[in-house]
Design a protein around this motif. Structure first.
Motif, PDB file in Angstrom:
ATOM      1  N   ARG A 416      62.892  34.979 -12.786  1.00  0.00           N
ATOM      2  CA  ARG A 416      63.891  34.029 -12.277  1.00  0.00           C
ATOM      3  C   ARG A 416      63.267  32.674 -11.933  1.00  0.00           C
ATOM      4  N   GLU A 417      62.009  32.668 -11.499  1.00  0.00           N
ATOM      5  CA  GLU A 417      61.290  31.435 -11.170  1.00  0.00           C
ATOM      6  C   GLU A 417      59.939  31.431 -11.880  1.00  0.00           C
ATOM      7  N   PRO A 418      59.950  31.294 -13.201  1.00  0.00           N
ATOM      8  CA  PRO A 418      58.707  31.399 -13.985  1.00  0.00           C
ATOM      9  C   PRO A 418      57.853  30.140 -13.894  1.00  0.00           C
ATOM     10  N   PHE A 419      56.634  30.260 -14.377  1.00  0.00           N
ATOM     11  CA  PHE A 419      55.764  29.080 -14.500  1.00  0.00           C
ATOM     12  C   PHE A 419      56.270  28.153 -15.601  1.00  0.00           C
ATOM     13  N   ASP A 420      56.860  28.730 -16.634  1.00  0.00           N
ATOM     14  CA  ASP A 420      57.419  27.961 -17.746  1.00  0.00           C
ATOM     15  C   ASP A 420      58.612  28.736 -18.288  1.00  0.00           C
ATOM     16  N   GLU A 421      59.652  28.019 -18.678  1.00  0.00           N
ATOM     17  CA  GLU A 421      60.875  28.678 -19.151  1.00  0.00           C
ATOM     18  C   GLU A 421      60.671  29.363 -20.503  1.00  0.00           C
ATOM     19  N   LYS A 422      59.669  28.915 -21.258  1.00  0.00           N
ATOM     20  CA  LYS A 422      59.425  29.485 -22.584  1.00  0.00           C
ATOM     21  C   LYS A 422      58.058  30.140 -22.633  1.00  0.00           C
ATOM     22  N   GLY A 423      57.844  30.922 -23.716  1.00  0.00           N
ATOM     23  CA  GLY A 423      56.610  31.680 -23.857  1.00  0.00           C
ATOM     24  C   GLY A 423      55.421  30.822 -24.231  1.00  0.00           C
ATOM     25  N   GLY A 424      54.242  31.445 -24.279  1.00  0.00           N
ATOM     26  CA  GLY A 424      52.986  30.720 -24.408  1.00  0.00           C
ATOM     27  C   GLY A 424      52.603  30.307 -25.809  1.00  0.00           C
ATOM     28  N   LEU A 425      53.388  30.707 -26.816  1.00  0.00           N
ATOM     29  CA  LEU A 425      53.085  30.355 -28.197  1.00  0.00           C
ATOM     30  C   LEU A 425      54.321  29.773 -28.861  1.00  0.00           C
ATOM     31  N   THR A 426      54.105  28.866 -29.813  1.00  0.00           N
ATOM     32  CA  THR A 426      55.252  28.318 -30.536  1.00  0.00           C
ATOM     33  C   THR A 426      54.868  28.041 -31.986  1.00  0.00           C
ATOM     34  N   LEU A 427      55.873  27.965 -32.823  1.00  0.00           N
ATOM     35  CA  LEU A 427      55.698  27.740 -34.256  1.00  0.00           C
ATOM     36  C   LEU A 427      56.033  26.291 -34.588  1.00  0.00           C
ATOM     37  N   LEU A 428      55.158  25.661 -35.367  1.00  0.00           N
ATOM     38  CA  LEU A 428      55.386  24.304 -35.863  1.00  0.00           C
ATOM     39  C   LEU A 428      55.749  24.354 -37.340  1.00  0.00           C
ATOM     40  N   LYS A 429      56.654  23.461 -37.749  1.00  0.00           N
ATOM     41  CA  LYS A 429      57.025  23.356 -39.161  1.00  0.00           C
ATOM     42  C   LYS A 429      57.170  21.889 -39.538  1.00  0.00           C
ATOM     43  N   GLY A 430      56.916  21.585 -40.804  1.00  0.00           N
ATOM     44  CA  GLY A 430      57.082  20.219 -41.281  1.00  0.00           C
ATOM     45  C   GLY A 430      56.522  20.065 -42.670  1.00  0.00           C
ATOM     46  N   ASN A 431      56.233  18.816 -43.060  1.00  0.00           N
ATOM     47  CA  ASN A 431      55.769  18.585 -44.428  1.00  0.00           C
ATOM     48  C   ASN A 431      54.320  19.021 -44.654  1.00  0.00           C
ATOM     49  N   LEU A 432      53.662  19.482 -43.596  1.00  0.00           N
ATOM     50  CA  LEU A 432      52.313  20.038 -43.740  1.00  0.00           C
ATOM     51  C   LEU A 432      52.325  21.561 -43.810  1.00  0.00           C
ATOM     52  N   GLY A 433      53.501  22.161 -43.710  1.00  0.00           N
ATOM     53  CA  GLY A 433      53.616  23.610 -43.752  1.00  0.00           C
ATOM     54  C   GLY A 433      53.956  24.172 -42.381  1.00  0.00           C
ATOM     55  N   GLN A 434      53.309  25.276 -42.025  1.00  0.00           N
ATOM     56  CA  GLN A 434      53.525  25.928 -40.744  1.00  0.00           C
ATOM     57  C   GLN A 434      52.203  26.055 -39.995  1.00  0.00           C
ATOM     58  N   ALA A 435      52.289  26.086 -38.673  1.00  0.00           N
ATOM     59  CA  ALA A 435      51.097  26.297 -37.843  1.00  0.00           C
ATOM     60  C   ALA A 435      51.541  26.889 -36.510  1.00  0.00           C
ATOM     61  N   ILE A 436      50.585  27.475 -35.826  1.00  0.00           N
ATOM     62  CA  ILE A 436      50.812  28.063 -34.512  1.00  0.00           C
ATOM     63  C   ILE A 436      50.180  27.160 -33.446  1.00  0.00           C
ATOM     64  N   VAL A 437      50.854  27.012 -32.321  1.00  0.00           N
ATOM     65  CA  VAL A 437      50.290  26.312 -31.168  1.00  0.00           C
ATOM     66  C   VAL A 437      50.344  27.242 -29.960  1.00  0.00           C
ATOM     67  N   LYS A 438      49.213  27.367 -29.278  1.00  0.00           N
ATOM     68  CA  LYS A 438      49.192  28.058 -27.995  1.00  0.00           C
ATOM     69  C   LYS A 438      49.392  26.993 -26.919  1.00  0.00           C
ATOM     70  N   VAL A 439      50.600  27.001 -26.327  1.00  0.00           N
ATOM     71  CA  VAL A 439      50.960  25.954 -25.380  1.00  0.00           C
ATOM     72  C   VAL A 439      50.727  26.363 -23.926  1.00  0.00           C
ATOM     73  N   SER A 440      50.382  27.621 -23.694  1.00  0.00           N
ATOM     74  CA  SER A 440      50.356  28.137 -22.322  1.00  0.00           C
ATOM     75  C   SER A 440      49.379  27.394 -21.416  1.00  0.00           C
ATOM     76  N   ALA A 441      48.291  26.868 -21.983  1.00  0.00           N
ATOM     77  CA  ALA A 441      47.311  26.164 -21.153  1.00  0.00           C
ATOM     78  C   ALA A 441      47.328  24.659 -21.368  1.00  0.00           C
ATOM     79  N   VAL A 442      48.234  24.175 -22.223  1.00  0.00           N
ATOM     80  CA  VAL A 442      48.322  22.742 -22.513  1.00  0.00           C
ATOM     81  C   VAL A 442      49.341  22.107 -21.569  1.00  0.00           C
ATOM     82  N   GLN A 443      48.892  21.125 -20.801  1.00  0.00           N
ATOM     83  CA  GLN A 443      49.802  20.438 -19.891  1.00  0.00           C
ATOM     84  C   GLN A 443      50.917  19.742 -20.682  1.00  0.00           C
TER      85      GLN A 443
END
Length: 606
Positions: A416-443
């Motif tokens: 109910r009161e998390p450190f972040d509303e979303k999880g620690g990993l996310t998927l990027l997409k674009g004209n370079l293809g796909q990539a993973i970002v670990k956002v959990s420790a990135v301000q």
């Protein structure tokens, strides 16, 4: 009630995997019909199996109808601190099982390399491929067809995925993992990282750095940061493949000893039940299903775990006949909150996490939020929900009296009161293809960048450029030719002190690569596992110095701006493929799949 997105993702996995999962189950059913397998062996073959056993053990093994024999597959070596405690585990397991009327044998050992040793050196190019080597080694160990169940001893980065992948090809048998636990806390992980950064800035020398590292890595047990090894343990517990609450007990604790005893009792019970009642539900191949896989990914996202597992758990799913995707993980990440802060996502280490509630707290919160499947059957022959209630009681009995609420609030949060509303990993997409970002420790202020590219094909060249002051500006460091086909996809953790220093000096900085990062990597925005990789003529291979790269971990964008990449040639410096055993793995590089489908070198369907 289960969250609608969690239910939807689970249903999507099951639907797209209907054919491949059924093929897997058919294979397991055909293998189960041969039980007990020892009864199919010729007398000479069986004599070889029993030759080294004691008289009493031979009596059990001669009974090919009701005598039960457990196969132990171990990743023991005493170079890895995490695996050194396994030295006496096989003997302990044999003694406990014999008291329950079962025999046990070490079916085989598997290689276990340490990324902490090979980081930045040629041996690291074997690291990813060691996972599939471990899977093959596990299959070789179990191919003697002399076992009625499996005990798997492994903890670290590629070792757990490899053991599980191999064991799943014998999924008609019950199995469980027995962990060994983390080493005691040394100097803080943040202090260790600070010293490393001082070293690359030339403020301290080798001796000071070595003393710091020895103070951090100082005794048997898993490294205390929340990297790939401890993420493995988190996910195994989330899948119900080890005893609840057992992942992070230290190797020398009395509680660890009790857990080990309970694990032996459990595998004895499961083996007997599987043999007598043909209970499919406790067979490994049935326990690893769409729901348990989703539980694992939810646990990874909620705790800000290792980005490496976005590759490994796809490979594990594949071994069980499931098609798991980065999109599944991304969709879950949109609704799974971050409720855990352990270094590199926070200041605390894994020991502090365990003391304040650990896996019991995290899983209980996720269950209450409807974000995990509580009806998954675990190795305890109970549901996951029942396991967590037991785990909560265990924590209350052993640690609640010493709870420091301030420390808990710094490490754990509620859904109910998390450190972040979303999880620690996310998927990027674009004209370079796909990539993973670990956002959990990135301000949050560092999660978006538009900056010119500086292109490299060797991480040592990046370090040289830093030393020479060539990176003292806003920059996206593009390191290409680091994918599985190119050189085995080594981790590039050696770059983190360099890029962290640039960021601390006020520059906007990010990394874009088709390689991997350590599970301990954190504060620098890093688009990793980029597919298609450079060696597959992906767009990353066409980036040149000065191209403006846009990485947005909030909106999920990965683009190069205002250039026509299609008009350029694919270029990168081909890496050296020989030395330190790399030439032996050419078949792996030739056949390996892309990172987003597990970077697998094994053809399951052949």
């Amino acid at each position: 009630m289960i969250h609608k997105i969690v239910e939807q993702v689970t249903n999507n996995i099951e639907k797209r995997s209907q054919e491949t999962r059924q093929q897997y189950l058919n294979l397991m059913a055909s293998m189960a019909q041969e039980k007990p397998t020892r009864g199919q062996l010729g007398c000479t073959n069986l004599a070889h199996v029993m030759a080294s056993q004691t008289h009493d053990e031979k009596l059990i093994m001669k009974d090919t109808v009701s005598g039960l024999n457990v196969g132990i597959v171990t990743a023991y070596n005493d170079m890895l601190s995490a695996h050194q405690p396994y030295y006496r585990y096989p003997e302990m397991i044999k003694q406990h099982l014999y008291s329950h009327g079962l025999s046990a044998q070490v079916a085989g050992g598997v290689p276990a390399m340490c990324d902490g040793v090979t980081q930045g050196y040629a041996g690291m190019e074997l690291s990813l491929f060691s996972r599939d080597t471990i899977a093959l080694s596990t299959a070789v160990a179990l191919s003697h067809q002399s076992f009625d169940s499996m005990v798997l001893l492994g903890i670290c980065d590629k070792i757990v995925p490899g053991l599980l992948m191999g064991a799943l090809r014998f999924g008609h048998l019950p199995a469980l993992f027995i962990p060994a636990g983390p080493m005691a806390t040394g100097i803080s992980n943040s202090e260790k990282a600070q010293v490393r950064q001082q070293y690359v800035e030339g403020k301290i020398g080798d001796q000071e750095l070595l003393e710091s590292e020895v103070a951090a890595y100082h005794s048997p047990g898993t490294c205390t940061f929340y990297g790939t090894a401890n993420s493995n343990q988190m996910l195994l517990e989330a899948m119900g493949l080890m005893l609840p609450g057992s992942a992070f007990e230290q190797p020398t604790s009395n509680v660890r000893e009790e857990f080990n005893k309970q694990a032996c009792e459990q595998i004895a019970s499961n083996t007997q039940l599987s043999m007598l009642k043909q209970n499919k539900a406790i067979q490994l191949g049935h326990m690893v299903n769409a729901k348990s896989l989703v539980n694992a990914i939810v646990a990874l996202l909620a705790t800000g775990g290792s980005s490496n597992l976005t590759i490994h758990w796809i490979a594990i799913a594949k071994a069980a006949g499931y098609i798991l995707t980065w999109q599944d993980m991304h969709d879950l990440s949109q609704v799974v909150p971050m409720i855990c802060k352990v270094y590199p996502n926070g200041k605390a280490d894994i020991n502090a996490f365990h003391l304040v509630g650990g896996t019991a707290f995290v899983f209980n919160e996720l269950l209450n939020a409807g974000l995990m499947h509580g009806d998954v059957l675990t190795i305890s022959q109970k549901t996951f929900s029942q396991d967590i209630l037991h785990s909560m009681r265990h924590w209350q009995n052993h640690y609640a009296k010493t709870l420091k609420q301030k420390m808990r609030d710094e490490i754990l949060a509620t859904y109910r009161e998390p450190f972040d509303e979303k999880g620690g990993l996310t998927l990027l997409k674009g004209n370079l293809g796909q990539a993973i970002v670990k956002v959990s420790a990135v301000q949050h202020e560092h999660r978006v960048i538009k900056a010119p590219a500086k292109v490299f094909s060797d991480q040592l060249d990046v370090i040289d450029a830093f030393t020479n002051g060539e990176l003292n500006h806003d920059v996206v460091v593009v390191l290409k030719g680091q994918g599985p086909k190119a050189n085995g996809m080594p981790e590039l953790h050696k770059l983190m002190p360099v890029l962290g220093s640039l960021q601390d000096h006020g520059f906007k900085v990010a990394l874009l690569t088709d390689g991997r990062l350590s599970g301990a990597s954190g504060k620098v925005l890093s688009a990793i596992h980029c597919v298609p990789e450079a060696a597959a003529k992906g767009m990353i291979s066409r980036i040149v110095d000065g191209d403006v790269i846009h990485i947005d971990a909030v909106t999920g964008e990965l683009n190069v701006l205002d250039v026509h990449l299609q008009e350029r040639k694919s270029e990168f410096l081909a890496p050296v493929q020989k030395g330190v055993g790399r030439e032996l793995f050419s078949v792996f590089r030739k056949h390996v799949t892309a990172a987003d489908v597990g970077a697998i070198s094994i053809d399951w369907e052949e």
